[in-house]
Design a protein around this motif. Sequence first.
Motif, PDB file in Angstrom:
ATOM      1  N   HIS A   1       0.391  -1.199  -0.090  1.00  0.00           N
ATOM      2  CA  HIS A   1       0.173   0.460  -0.361  1.00  0.00           C
ATOM      3  C   HIS A   1       0.627   0.746   0.292  1.00  0.00           C
ATOM      4  O   HIS A   1       0.301   2.437  -0.153  1.00  0.00           O
ATOM      5  CB  HIS A   1      -1.163   0.253   1.708  1.00  0.00           C
ATOM      6  CG  HIS A   1      -1.843  -1.447   0.908  1.00  0.00           C
ATOM      7  ND1 HIS A   1      -3.114  -0.963  -0.001  1.00  0.00           N
ATOM      8  CD2 HIS A   1      -1.963  -2.139   1.377  1.00  0.00           C
ATOM      9  CE1 HIS A   1      -3.853  -2.379   0.145  1.00  0.00           C
ATOM     10  NE2 HIS A   1      -4.084  -3.401   1.231  1.00  0.00           N
ATOM     11  N   PHE A   2       2.001   0.841   0.250  1.00  0.00           N
ATOM     12  CA  PHE A   2       3.093   2.220  -0.096  1.00  0.00           C
ATOM     13  C   PHE A   2       4.117   2.264  -0.511  1.00  0.00           C
ATOM     14  O   PHE A   2       5.013   1.119  -1.136  1.00  0.00           O
ATOM     15  CB  PHE A   2       3.141   2.821   2.008  1.00  0.00           C
ATOM     16  CG  PHE A   2       2.331   3.271   2.106  1.00  0.00           C
ATOM     17  CD1 PHE A   2       2.194   3.852   2.743  1.00  0.00           C
ATOM     18  CD2 PHE A   2       1.549   1.304   3.401  1.00  0.00           C
ATOM     19  CE1 PHE A   2       0.829   4.811   3.037  1.00  0.00           C
ATOM     20  CE2 PHE A   2       0.290   2.486   4.524  1.00  0.00           C
ATOM     21  CZ  PHE A   2      -0.080   3.529   3.814  1.00  0.00           C
ATOM     22  N   SER A   3       4.617   2.897  -1.094  1.00  0.00           N
ATOM     23  CA  SER A   3       5.777   3.083  -2.030  1.00  0.00           C
ATOM     24  C   SER A   3       7.459   3.048  -1.715  1.00  0.00           C
ATOM     25  O   SER A   3       8.226   2.365  -1.667  1.00  0.00           O
ATOM     26  CB  SER A   3       6.248   4.332  -3.143  1.00  0.00           C
ATOM     27  OG  SER A   3       6.090   5.824  -2.270  1.00  0.00           O
ATOM     28  N   GLY A   4       7.327   3.238  -0.078  1.00  0.00           N
ATOM     29  CA  GLY A   4       8.492   3.226   0.445  1.00  0.00           C
ATOM     30  C   GLY A   4       8.376   3.713   1.968  1.00  0.00           C
ATOM     31  O   GLY A   4       7.309   4.119   3.114  1.00  0.00           O
ATOM     32  N   ALA A   5       9.328   3.723   3.038  1.00  0.00           N
ATOM     33  CA  ALA A   5       9.477   4.368   4.222  1.00  0.00           C
ATOM     34  C   ALA A   5       9.128   5.653   4.628  1.00  0.00           C
ATOM     35  O   ALA A   5       8.429   5.237   5.601  1.00  0.00           O
ATOM     36  CB  ALA A   5      10.371   3.790   5.014  1.00  0.00           C
ATOM     37  N   GLN A   6       9.801   6.522   4.068  1.00  0.00           N
ATOM     38  CA  GLN A   6       8.674   7.608   4.394  1.00  0.00           C
ATOM     39  C   GLN A   6       7.963   7.698   3.552  1.00  0.00           C
ATOM     40  O   GLN A   6       6.974   9.256   4.286  1.00  0.00           O
ATOM     41  CB  GLN A   6       9.500   8.351   3.004  1.00  0.00           C
ATOM     42  CG  GLN A   6      11.779   9.071   3.639  1.00  0.00           C
ATOM     43  CD  GLN A   6      11.645   9.936   2.985  1.00  0.00           C
ATOM     44  OE1 GLN A   6      11.304   9.681   0.803  1.00  0.00           O
ATOM     45  NE2 GLN A   6      12.556  10.970   3.152  1.00  0.00           N
ATOM     46  N   GLU A   7       7.018   7.359   3.056  1.00  0.00           N
ATOM     47  CA  GLU A   7       5.843   7.373   3.109  1.00  0.00           C
ATOM     48  C   GLU A   7       4.600   6.919   4.272  1.00  0.00           C
ATOM     49  O   GLU A   7       3.914   7.322   4.794  1.00  0.00           O
ATOM     50  CB  GLU A   7       5.129   7.004   1.906  1.00  0.00           C
ATOM     51  CG  GLU A   7       3.325   7.535   1.595  1.00  0.00           C
ATOM     52  CD  GLU A   7       2.889   6.044   0.259  1.00  0.00           C
ATOM     53  OE1 GLU A   7       2.119   6.745  -0.429  1.00  0.00           O
ATOM     54  OE2 GLU A   7       3.941   5.637  -0.416  1.00  0.00           O
ATOM     55  N   VAL A   8       5.328   5.837   4.731  1.00  0.00           N
ATOM     56  CA  VAL A   8       4.587   4.965   5.635  1.00  0.00           C
ATOM     57  C   VAL A   8       4.827   6.213   6.710  1.00  0.00           C
ATOM     58  O   VAL A   8       3.942   6.381   7.649  1.00  0.00           O
ATOM     59  CB  VAL A   8       5.680   3.607   6.167  1.00  0.00           C
ATOM     60  CG1 VAL A   8       5.325   3.706   7.538  1.00  0.00           C
ATOM     61  CG2 VAL A   8       5.447   2.356   4.624  1.00  0.00           C
ATOM     62  N   SER A   9       5.414   6.614   6.917  1.00  0.00           N
ATOM     63  CA  SER A   9       6.651   7.280   8.166  1.00  0.00           C
ATOM     64  C   SER A   9       5.641   9.150   8.339  1.00  0.00           C
ATOM     65  O   SER A   9       4.417   9.194   9.662  1.00  0.00           O
ATOM     66  CB  SER A   9       7.944   8.177   8.473  1.00  0.00           C
ATOM     67  OG  SER A   9       8.631   6.578   8.419  1.00  0.00           O
ATOM     68  N   ALA A  10       5.033   9.214   6.992  1.00  0.00           N
ATOM     69  CA  ALA A  10       4.134  10.250   7.175  1.00  0.00           C
ATOM     70  C   ALA A  10       2.508  10.056   7.371  1.00  0.00           C
ATOM     71  O   ALA A  10       1.983  10.676   8.041  1.00  0.00           O
ATOM     72  CB  ALA A  10       4.573  11.564   5.698  1.00  0.00           C
TER      73      ALA A  10
END
Length: 95
Positions: A37-46
């Motif tokens: 569902h997400f493109s990477g760790a930064q997107e997850v963090s946000a």
Amino acid sequence: MPSSGDFSGEYSGSRETILRQFRDQTPARWMSFLHAHFSGAQEVSAFFDVDEKTGRNWWNGVGRPTVDKALYAQMSFPGGFQDHMLPEAGRWAAE
């Protein structure tokens, strides 16, 4: 990297055994959900309002979310969350 977990097994045994199975499988299942569902760790963090280290750890299958983050994921991606976190539920409902 952690193993993918055994997503197909039935849960049996004592309450403690079942809870341990959930605990042991959650990091891999959470990582699978995030990757879907997400493109990477930064997107997850946000998205989950967590620090970069936590987002990176989750992305890499290290650790598991607190209940508030898991509930937010369930609310935001109802079918996708269950498909990754408890795929057995569909099978149980059909029985």
